[in-house]
Scaffold this motif. Structure first.
Motif, short mmCIF file in Angstrom:
data_model
loop_
_atom_site.label_atom_id
_atom_site.label_comp_id
_atom_site.label_asym_id
_atom_site.label_seq_id
_atom_site.Cartn_x
_atom_site.Cartn_y
_atom_site.Cartn_z
N GLN A 130 47.04 50.87 33.01
CA GLN A 130 45.95 49.92 32.79
C GLN A 130 46.39 48.50 33.06
O GLN A 130 45.62 47.68 33.56
CB GLN A 130 45.45 50.04 31.35
CG GLN A 130 44.37 49.03 30.98
CD GLN A 130 43.94 49.14 29.53
OE1 GLN A 130 43.93 50.22 28.96
NE2 GLN A 130 43.59 48.01 28.92
N GLY A 315 42.19 51.94 35.32
CA GLY A 315 41.67 50.74 35.96
C GLY A 315 40.28 50.38 35.46
O GLY A 315 39.95 49.20 35.27
N GLN A 318 40.64 48.73 32.10
CA GLN A 318 41.04 47.34 32.21
C GLN A 318 39.85 46.47 32.63
O GLN A 318 39.63 45.38 32.08
CB GLN A 318 42.16 47.17 33.24
CG GLN A 318 42.62 45.73 33.38
CD GLN A 318 43.66 45.53 34.47
OE1 GLN A 318 43.52 46.07 35.57
NE2 GLN A 318 44.69 44.77 34.18
N ALA A 319 39.07 46.96 33.57
CA ALA A 319 37.93 46.18 34.07
C ALA A 319 36.91 45.93 32.96
O ALA A 319 36.40 44.81 32.80
CB ALA A 319 37.29 46.92 35.24
N ALA A 399 35.30 48.17 39.75
CA ALA A 399 36.15 46.98 39.64
C ALA A 399 35.42 45.75 40.15
O ALA A 399 35.50 44.66 39.56
CB ALA A 399 37.45 47.19 40.41
N LEU A 417 41.46 41.09 37.62
CA LEU A 417 40.49 41.98 38.26
C LEU A 417 40.49 41.88 39.78
O LEU A 417 40.06 42.82 40.46
CB LEU A 417 39.09 41.73 37.70
CG LEU A 417 38.94 42.10 36.21
CD1 LEU A 417 37.47 42.08 35.81
CD2 LEU A 417 39.56 43.46 35.91
N ARG A 420 42.95 44.43 40.49
CA ARG A 420 42.40 45.76 40.23
C ARG A 420 41.46 46.20 41.34
O ARG A 420 41.43 47.36 41.72
CB ARG A 420 41.68 45.75 38.88
CG ARG A 420 41.08 47.07 38.49
CD ARG A 420 42.10 48.19 38.45
NE ARG A 420 43.13 47.97 37.45
CZ ARG A 420 44.14 48.81 37.26
NH1 ARG A 420 44.26 49.90 38.00
NH2 ARG A 420 45.06 48.54 36.34
N GLU A 423 43.45 47.47 43.99
CA GLU A 423 44.24 48.63 43.60
C GLU A 423 43.45 49.93 43.62
O GLU A 423 43.96 51.00 43.98
CB GLU A 423 44.80 48.41 42.19
CG GLU A 423 45.85 49.42 41.76
CD GLU A 423 47.18 49.21 42.45
OE1 GLU A 423 47.94 50.18 42.58
OE2 GLU A 423 47.46 48.06 42.87
N GLN A 424 42.19 49.88 43.22
CA GLN A 424 41.45 51.11 42.99
C GLN A 424 41.31 52.01 44.22
O GLN A 424 41.34 53.24 44.09
CB GLN A 424 40.06 50.80 42.40
CG GLN A 424 40.08 50.33 40.95
CD GLN A 424 40.42 51.44 39.96
OE1 GLN A 424 41.40 52.15 40.11
NE2 GLN A 424 39.60 51.57 38.94
#
Length: 553
Positions: A130, A315, A318-319, A399, A417, A420, A423-424
């Motif tokens: 995360q 993820g 975290q978002a 995200a 973000l 992120r 990353e996703q």
């Protein structure tokens, strides 16, 4: 200065949220806490609480930020001209991995097997991913590689103590107590079609010598790699892919030929190195039987695909956490952002997505525990590619929408973000892209009757309560029947994506109905299964209990 000699206050900071540090990322996630308990891993709550506090600390977040902004650097030679093929990482990256290993996010489920062990490991993995997702690659592969090593008992005996170790050392050394495993499967001419690989392996009397080029090698400073290479005579048509464990160091402590040609310049996943590597007489030990490499490595792939689901869910968490933190602390037009109906709907929709992904990942983890029965094993055969297809594809859009909740702040690198969002997508690409997953679902439907029955039983257990759920279930069955009646592979393949998507949303809805509070499960069905639903977040039907959804986040 002003005329009166006073400094003008032009930079007073107001209406900005405080730093999001000091939050226990485990206890702050009701879905994770309740899912762990419901799926027989409540015994590990103390460790997970400790991890949650650790990854939520300012110190850990600083390490994560530095690891992401100071990417790895390749050193092919030392200053005297000797070939060394090493990758230098920022010390913060090593710190993050060391913490993940220390808490068992890699192999705790193998070290202490039992009911809920894989669920507990999944939760630990998500908590670390995360905050810093790049390190999760070698952590995941090490966990998953243990399954493949069961095909080679002598190798397992030699390597397992190091793989189960809670000690991490970054250097290449045969003396260090811990080890991590990487993977090198794909080649530039083949990609997912690993049977097109041209890397060759020749039996050199008990060990094999490998020669070839790998287009993607994940985490090239790992201590060993699972590799596919062709054995047999290509001229006679008997060449077949076999699986090998390729160490960075040979048994006598010398460096195995492992030429790192370059590091990939990637969209995201920047803290983790991905490389092209060349084998030239590189020593490897056979895993499983010659010519059955796909069978040996697929046990690893099943678990890394699950970790793609878990990584996407991490993820999403975290978002949601960042979006809620911002909107609960910021006001506009006389009210907190979170309380304004349009924003409330967006945030609740994002939270529903994250909770469904989290609980689905934990359910699949429970099906991988060593006490899982035959029905659970059959269920996961179909449920893993279904979930991997859908949840990883939902990640990038999720995200982005969360990023937009932060406005301009979300688009800057000062907040996590933007990272992120980059990353996703890797979760959808890695270990089989969308088409690969959807076609894998078709193969399971055609070849594994037990998987079809187990998956159907899971969905059927929650039928008969909500009309929208039942209608989608009938729609899915209609597509299944159409696939069964297809007269060609092309006709069936044309239905692969819509069928897999329907199966995935139904799977998530069933999971929510089993594990989430009723108002939250009902909101998920209302958001995902109502007729004429839109793909954009925040377009929810009226009457849903959005306060109950947001309270859990």
């Amino acid at each position: 200065m002003s005329r009166g000699g006073h400094i003008r206050q032009t930079h007073a900071v107001t209406n900005q949220p405080p730093p999001r540090t000091g939050v226990n990322e485990f206890t702050a996630s009701s879905a994770l806490v309740e899912g762990v308990k419901a799926l027989d891993a409540g015994w590990d709550a103390d460790r997970l609480t400790e991890i949650g506090a650790h990854v939520g600390s300012a110190e850990f977040q600083d390490h994560a930020r530095r690891a992401q902004t100071r990417p790895p650097v390749l050193r092919t030679h030392d200053k005297w001209g000797n070939r060394i093929d090493e990758v230098d990482y920022d010390p913060s990256y090593h710190s993050v991995i060391a913490d993940a290993v220390r808490y068992g996010a890699h192999t705790s489920a193998w070290a202490e097997p039992g009911p809920g062990a894989t669920v507990a490991r999944a939760a630990a993995f998500m908590l670390f991913a995360q905050i810093e997702p790049g390190h999760a690659c070698p952590i995941s592969m090490t966990h998953a590689a243990v399954a493949s090593l069961q095909h080679a008992p002598s190798l397992a005996e030699a390597w397992m103590p190091r793989l189960l170790s809670r000690h991490y050392s970054p250097e290449l050394s045969a003396a260090k107590p811990g080890a991590l495993i990487g993977m090198a499967m794909t080649e530039k001419q083949g990609g997912s079609d690993v049977r097109a690989n041209t890397t060759r392996a020749v039996d050199a009397g008990g060990t094999y010598e490998l020669t070839g080029h790998k287009w993607f090698c994940s985490a090239p400073m790992s201590d060993a790699f699972l590799v596919l290479a062709q054995t047999g005579d290509p001229g006679s048509g008997t060449a077949r892919p076999s699986c090998f464990l390729v160490p960075r160091l040979t048994p006598d402590g010398e460096r195995n030929p492992f030429r790192i040609q370059r590091l990939k310049d990637k969209l995201g996943n920047r803290s983790n190195a991905s490389a092209e590597v060349e084998f030239d007489g590189t020593l490897g030990a056979l895993v499983g039987e010659e010519g059955r490499g796909v069978r040996a490595i697929i046990d690893m792939v099943s678990r890394t695909r699950l970790d793609c689901v878990l990584g996407s869910a991490a993820g999403m968490r975290q978002a949601v956490a960042e979006a809620l933190w911002h909107t609960r602390s910021r006001t506009a037009f006389g009210a907190r952002l979170v309380d304004q109906p349009a924003m409330t709907a967006v945030l609740a929709d994002l939270a529903l997505e994250a909770e469904a992904a989290t609980l689905t990942g934990l359910v699949l983890a429970r099906a991988h525990d060593n006490d899982a029965d035959d029905e659970s094993a059959a269920f996961r055969r179909l449920a893993v590619p279904v979930a991997k297809y859908w949840i990883t594809k939902r990640g990038p859009g999720h995200a982005y929408e969360a990023l937009e909740c932060l406005g301009g702040n979300g688009y800057t690198e000062d907040f996590p973000l933007a990272m992120r969002y980059r990353e996703q997508p890797v979760m959808a690409v890695w270990e089989g892209s969308g088409n690969v997953m959807a076609l894998d679902v078709l193969r399971a439907l055609a070849r594994d009757e037990n998987a079809v029955e187990a998956f159907g039983a899971y969905l059927g257990a929650t039928a008969g309560v909500y009309a929208d759920y039942d209608a989608e279930l009938e729609h899915m069955k209609t597509m299944l029947a159409a696939v069964g009646k297809s007269t060609s592979e092309g006709d069936a393949a044309a239905l692969a994506r819509p069928l897999t998507a329907s199966m995935a949303v139904l799977l998530q809805a069933a999971v929510m109905l089993k594990l989430a509070p009723s108002p939250v499960a009902e909101a998920f069905i209302g958001a995902r299964l109502v007729p004429n639903r839109t793909g954009l977040y925040g377009a929810l039907p009226r009457g849903l209990d959005l306060a109950a959804v947001l309270e859990r986040s």
